[in-house]
Write an enzyme that holds these catalytic residues in place. Sequence first.
Site, mmCIF file in Angstrom:
data_model
loop_
_atom_site.group_PDB
_atom_site.id
_atom_site.type_symbol
_atom_site.label_atom_id
_atom_site.label_comp_id
_atom_site.label_asym_id
_atom_site.label_seq_id
_atom_site.Cartn_x
_atom_site.Cartn_y
_atom_site.Cartn_z
ATOM 1 N N GLY A 72 1.026 -1.415 0.130
ATOM 2 C CA GLY A 72 -0.200 0.150 0.158
ATOM 3 C C GLY A 72 0.799 1.552 -0.068
ATOM 4 N N THR A 73 1.667 0.998 0.864
ATOM 5 C CA THR A 73 3.025 2.342 0.601
ATOM 6 C C THR A 73 3.344 2.763 -0.935
ATOM 7 O OG1 THR A 73 3.728 2.122 3.176
ATOM 8 C CG2 THR A 73 5.116 3.556 1.273
ATOM 9 N N ASN A 152 -6.822 4.181 9.349
ATOM 10 C CA ASN A 152 -5.934 3.042 10.625
ATOM 11 C C ASN A 152 -5.443 3.210 12.092
ATOM 12 O OD1 ASN A 152 -4.190 5.076 8.992
ATOM 13 N ND2 ASN A 152 -2.493 4.276 10.190
ATOM 14 N N GLN A 180 -7.139 -0.138 4.363
ATOM 15 C CA GLN A 180 -7.404 -0.762 5.879
ATOM 16 C C GLN A 180 -9.631 -1.273 5.203
ATOM 17 O OE1 GLN A 180 -6.902 -1.500 9.103
ATOM 18 N NE2 GLN A 180 -4.441 -0.655 8.338
ATOM 19 N N SER A 200 -3.463 -2.919 -0.109
ATOM 20 C CA SER A 200 -2.515 -3.885 0.540
ATOM 21 C C SER A 200 -3.479 -5.309 0.631
ATOM 22 C CB SER A 200 -1.768 -3.432 0.992
ATOM 23 O OG SER A 200 -0.266 -3.752 1.856
ATOM 24 N N HIS A 202 -1.967 -8.117 2.832
ATOM 25 C CA HIS A 202 -2.325 -8.754 4.155
ATOM 26 C C HIS A 202 -3.164 -7.423 5.123
ATOM 27 C CE1 HIS A 202 0.966 -5.197 6.728
ATOM 28 N NE2 HIS A 202 0.852 -5.010 5.361
ATOM 29 N N THR A 238 9.346 -7.587 -12.883
ATOM 30 C CA THR A 238 9.663 -8.970 -12.713
ATOM 31 C C THR A 238 8.170 -9.015 -12.029
ATOM 32 O OG1 THR A 238 11.346 -9.528 -13.590
ATOM 33 C CG2 THR A 238 9.232 -11.295 -13.040
ATOM 34 N N CYS A 326 5.254 6.130 21.116
ATOM 35 C CA CYS A 326 6.577 5.801 21.817
ATOM 36 C C CYS A 326 7.454 4.513 21.404
ATOM 37 C CB CYS A 326 6.195 5.869 23.248
ATOM 38 S SG CYS A 326 5.518 7.615 23.800
#
Length: 399
Positions: A72-73, A152, A180, A200, A202, A238, A326
């Site tokens: 997705g990125t 997200n 998402q 994406s 996954h 490819t 964090c």
Amino acid sequence: MIKQIYLDNAATTSVLPEVVEEMLPYFTEQYGNPSSLYELGQRARAAITDARRRIGGHIGANGQDIYFTSCGTESNNWALKTTADAYKAKGRHIITTSIEHHATSHSAEWLEQQGYELTYLPVDADGLVDPKDLDAALRPDTTLVSIIFGNNEIGTLQPIKELAAITHEHGALFHTDAVQAVGQVPIDVDELGIDLLSASAHKFHGPKGVGFLYIRKGIKTRSFLHGGAQERKRRAGTENVPYIMGMARALDIALEHFEARVAHELKLRDHLIDRVLAEVEHVRLNGHRTQRLPGNVNISFEFVEGESLLLSLEQKGVLASSGSACASGSLDPSHVLLAIGLPHEIAHGSLRLSLGEETTLEDIDYTVEAIKQVVEHLRKMSPLFEDFIAGKKPLSAVK
């Protein structure tokens, strides 16, 4: 042994056995390069052509408008950067929002460095874009609007059809990061007016390392990778045949029993929200109460630090994500939570729980009890909570 409950499906999902089964032949006997002219290669080419058709059909698109990417990125980077370049003769103004995934916001920042002008639309306390703000921001030199479909972090679903219509009234193109949302909400790119869409695998029980970008026929985009004629000369390299086939199978499965699966997730999501809000004090639900992704719950706990909450829950077998950044090495809280108006100290105490079809009611009840125990324990160690109880500090949480 501690029971493990996985509630981080927004981060990634398990690959279904049926998906693995679909992929395996393309690692072994069907290993041909789709660009090869002999039969072994042409069988691979036929397979990914069929995958294009299947994936396109699931979002109301022509298969020829589906382009395979690594994730997705990459899809977001491709959509923003090359579309901006292709239409720069018309103008160099692009609109996005203050709550985008970093794949979009960082691409927007890169475009600013290249001389493009970016407008970042604000959102309300629920994370919704006001269509009037978009209408006011659009200009004759606006070429592209990019607005995330389902956030997200806080799960809020945007009024995509209305936003796309306003965009088109001003002659600009509309892109949405639907990473998402694909497989979680109904999507028809024609009905919604989407010109470009990122996804994406996954996120819907497919493999990591593969995604797609929908590009409506007739839209100009530059080639994103150079060095070959793959993906109709728009993305060299490819094709990852096994992963493409896995992605297609995963999306097939996601939509086979869509209504029943979503109803299950909605029931558990609302049960989780209702119990936490009723049984834990000084908490706030982040994102729209109902206009949100079916499996998303994001709650802020005052007087609790997000990373401590996350790690303490892991010790009880609950795997989730923190609203605090964090854990990624940053001291800054989530930009999404700040954008909806949370003060830093509350944004740092946020927890994202994302459910899946395998989540059970017993899992949710166990998780709520674990949250109650962990929050109580952490607040006992908090000097801020002691001051609040003693009446020395006013409650700053949004009720």
